[in-house]
Design a protein around this motif. Structure first.
Motif, PDB file in Angstrom:
ATOM      1  N   LEU A   1       0.889  -1.159  -0.113  1.00  0.00           N
ATOM      2  CA  LEU A   1       0.015  -0.133   0.010  1.00  0.00           C
ATOM      3  C   LEU A   1       0.770   1.171   0.000  1.00  0.00           C
ATOM      4  O   LEU A   1       0.599   2.327  -0.553  1.00  0.00           O
ATOM      5  N   LYS A   2       2.060   1.157   0.830  1.00  0.00           N
ATOM      6  CA  LYS A   2       2.761   2.342   0.771  1.00  0.00           C
ATOM      7  C   LYS A   2       3.463   2.640  -0.555  1.00  0.00           C
ATOM      8  O   LYS A   2       3.617   3.708  -1.001  1.00  0.00           O
ATOM      9  N   ALA A   3       3.850   1.511  -1.276  1.00  0.00           N
ATOM     10  CA  ALA A   3       4.483   1.664  -2.816  1.00  0.00           C
ATOM     11  C   ALA A   3       3.503   2.077  -3.439  1.00  0.00           C
ATOM     12  O   ALA A   3       3.779   2.952  -4.413  1.00  0.00           O
ATOM     13  N   MET A   4       2.389   1.917  -3.439  1.00  0.00           N
ATOM     14  CA  MET A   4       1.155   2.038  -4.379  1.00  0.00           C
ATOM     15  C   MET A   4       0.880   3.647  -4.061  1.00  0.00           C
ATOM     16  O   MET A   4       0.703   4.383  -5.107  1.00  0.00           O
ATOM     17  N   GLY A   5       0.949   4.062  -2.745  1.00  0.00           N
ATOM     18  CA  GLY A   5       0.792   5.477  -2.675  1.00  0.00           C
ATOM     19  C   GLY A   5       1.972   6.274  -3.023  1.00  0.00           C
ATOM     20  O   GLY A   5       1.413   7.353  -3.443  1.00  0.00           O
ATOM     21  N   GLN A   6       3.189   5.909  -2.995  1.00  0.00           N
ATOM     22  CA  GLN A   6       4.189   6.470  -3.569  1.00  0.00           C
ATOM     23  C   GLN A   6       4.053   6.755  -5.008  1.00  0.00           C
ATOM     24  O   GLN A   6       4.402   7.798  -5.765  1.00  0.00           O
ATOM     25  N   GLU A   7       3.693   5.575  -5.630  1.00  0.00           N
ATOM     26  CA  GLU A   7       3.529   5.427  -7.076  1.00  0.00           C
ATOM     27  C   GLU A   7       2.500   6.625  -7.490  1.00  0.00           C
ATOM     28  O   GLU A   7       2.484   7.330  -8.566  1.00  0.00           O
ATOM     29  N   ALA A   8       1.411   6.406  -6.869  1.00  0.00           N
ATOM     30  CA  ALA A   8       0.092   7.426  -7.235  1.00  0.00           C
ATOM     31  C   ALA A   8       0.631   8.936  -6.774  1.00  0.00           C
ATOM     32  O   ALA A   8       0.421   9.780  -7.777  1.00  0.00           O
ATOM     33  N   GLN A   9       1.380   9.086  -6.063  1.00  0.00           N
ATOM     34  CA  GLN A   9       1.995  10.498  -5.731  1.00  0.00           C
ATOM     35  C   GLN A   9       2.700  10.867  -6.905  1.00  0.00           C
ATOM     36  O   GLN A   9       2.632  12.102  -7.367  1.00  0.00           O
ATOM     37  N   ALA A  10       3.659   9.919  -7.314  1.00  0.00           N
ATOM     38  CA  ALA A  10       4.545  10.348  -8.387  1.00  0.00           C
ATOM     39  C   ALA A  10       3.715  10.618  -9.587  1.00  0.00           C
ATOM     40  O   ALA A  10       3.997  11.455 -10.406  1.00  0.00           O
ATOM     41  N   ARG A  11       2.832   9.774  -9.790  1.00  0.00           N
ATOM     42  CA  ARG A  11       1.818  10.159 -11.250  1.00  0.00           C
ATOM     43  C   ARG A  11       0.995  11.274 -10.955  1.00  0.00           C
ATOM     44  O   ARG A  11       1.008  12.042 -12.002  1.00  0.00           O
ATOM     45  N   VAL A  12       0.829  11.546  -9.574  1.00  0.00           N
ATOM     46  CA  VAL A  12       0.179  12.989  -9.617  1.00  0.00           C
ATOM     47  C   VAL A  12       1.049  14.019  -9.940  1.00  0.00           C
ATOM     48  O   VAL A  12       0.514  15.219 -10.721  1.00  0.00           O
ATOM     49  N   TYR A  13       2.283  14.113  -9.456  1.00  0.00           N
ATOM     50  CA  TYR A  13       3.393  15.131  -9.675  1.00  0.00           C
ATOM     51  C   TYR A  13       3.479  15.185 -11.025  1.00  0.00           C
ATOM     52  O   TYR A  13       3.759  16.210 -11.532  1.00  0.00           O
ATOM     53  N   ARG A  14       3.621  14.250 -11.802  1.00  0.00           N
ATOM     54  CA  ARG A  14       4.008  13.930 -13.117  1.00  0.00           C
ATOM     55  C   ARG A  14       2.747  14.682 -14.061  1.00  0.00           C
ATOM     56  O   ARG A  14       2.951  15.621 -14.856  1.00  0.00           O
ATOM     57  N   ALA A  15       1.694  14.362 -13.595  1.00  0.00           N
ATOM     58  CA  ALA A  15       0.392  14.827 -14.200  1.00  0.00           C
ATOM     59  C   ALA A  15       0.346  16.350 -14.093  1.00  0.00           C
ATOM     60  O   ALA A  15      -0.125  16.967 -15.078  1.00  0.00           O
ATOM     61  N   ALA A  16       0.559  16.635 -12.669  1.00  0.00           N
ATOM     62  CA  ALA A  16       0.609  18.200 -12.457  1.00  0.00           C
ATOM     63  C   ALA A  16       1.775  18.873 -13.442  1.00  0.00           C
ATOM     64  O   ALA A  16       1.383  19.981 -13.869  1.00  0.00           O
ATOM     65  N   ALA A  17       2.797  18.465 -13.323  1.00  0.00           N
ATOM     66  CA  ALA A  17       4.016  18.827 -14.212  1.00  0.00           C
ATOM     67  C   ALA A  17       3.671  18.965 -15.470  1.00  0.00           C
ATOM     68  O   ALA A  17       4.018  19.976 -16.342  1.00  0.00           O
ATOM     69  N   ALA A  18       2.898  17.858 -16.167  1.00  0.00           N
ATOM     70  CA  ALA A  18       2.385  18.018 -17.410  1.00  0.00           C
ATOM     71  C   ALA A  18       1.441  18.938 -17.707  1.00  0.00           C
ATOM     72  O   ALA A  18       1.256  19.462 -18.996  1.00  0.00           O
ATOM     73  N   ARG A  19       0.613  19.441 -16.772  1.00  0.00           N
ATOM     74  CA  ARG A  19      -0.375  20.263 -16.932  1.00  0.00           C
ATOM     75  C   ARG A  19       0.140  21.516 -16.971  1.00  0.00           C
ATOM     76  O   ARG A  19      -0.423  22.484 -17.578  1.00  0.00           O
ATOM     77  N   ARG A  20       1.149  21.963 -16.106  1.00  0.00           N
ATOM     78  CA  ARG A  20       1.628  23.327 -16.082  1.00  0.00           C
ATOM     79  C   ARG A  20       1.972  23.865 -17.443  1.00  0.00           C
ATOM     80  O   ARG A  20       1.675  25.052 -17.885  1.00  0.00           O
ATOM     81  N   PRO A  21       2.893  23.166 -18.100  1.00  0.00           N
ATOM     82  CA  PRO A  21       3.200  23.992 -19.594  1.00  0.00           C
ATOM     83  C   PRO A  21       1.964  23.932 -20.321  1.00  0.00           C
ATOM     84  O   PRO A  21       1.869  25.101 -21.140  1.00  0.00           O
TER      85      PRO A  21
END
Length: 173
Positions: free
Chosen positions: A12-32
């Motif tokens: 669960l912790k690993a899945m949470g970290q992966e989800a968090q990484a995906r959210v950051y990547r998605a947020a970074a992709a949205r900013r430009p």
């Protein structure tokens, strides 16, 4: 079961970290993408402002030119008013019989009845006799004739012109 539970928590912790990484990547992709939309809006705004400036440039130039023309017309009207005032003053002067008499005496060389009028001409350069008219002082052939004619009475210049025209019309024999 304890190790099973630990592995579930770790998963669960690993899945949470992966989800968090995906959210950051998605947020970074949205900013430009947001910056591009903001840049597009700014470009559209700049284009609209340029169009307004271009559309208003000619009318503003016309407005300024017309204001300048109005100022010129006002200045000319003021000068015309001053000229009218001067002419009214001159007309009032000419209504005075004494002023008319003075001008007739000075400009036209008139004399009142019973007075003797004299016209004094400059003597001839050779020392000849003085008279009312000198051919040498006002003959059209010499260079000083025009300057001398400007200082003589108008009727003398007129008569000299008639004499010279008459002399030119006679055939030479």
């Amino acid at each position: 079961m304890g190790s099973d539970r630990f592995s579930t928590t770790a998963r669960l912790k690993a899945m949470g970290q992966e989800a968090q990484a995906r959210v950051y990547r998605a947020a970074a992709a949205r900013r430009p993408a947001r910056r591009n939309r903001l840049t597009g809006r700014a470009a559209l705004l700049a284009l609209v402002l340029c169009a307004l400036v271009i559309a208003l440039a000619y009318p503003m130039r016309q407005y300024i030119a017309q204001r300048s023309d109005i100022a010129d017309q006002r200045r000319e009207a003021q000068q015309a008013r001053q000229k009218v005032e001067q002419l009214r003053e001159q007309k009032a002067r000419w209504q005075d019989p004494e002023y008319v008499r003075t001008q007739a005496r000075t400009q036209l060389h008139y004399v009142m009845p019973g007075e003797n009028g004299y016209s004094v001409a400059s003597p001839a350069p050779t020392g000849g006799s003085s008279g009312t008219r000198h051919k040498s002082a006002g003959s059209p052939g010499d260079g000083g004739g025009q300057a001398a004619a400007a200082h003589r009475p108008w009727y003398t210049n007129l008569w000299d012109g008639v004499d010279h025209a008459d002399a030119a019309a006679l055939p030479r024999q």
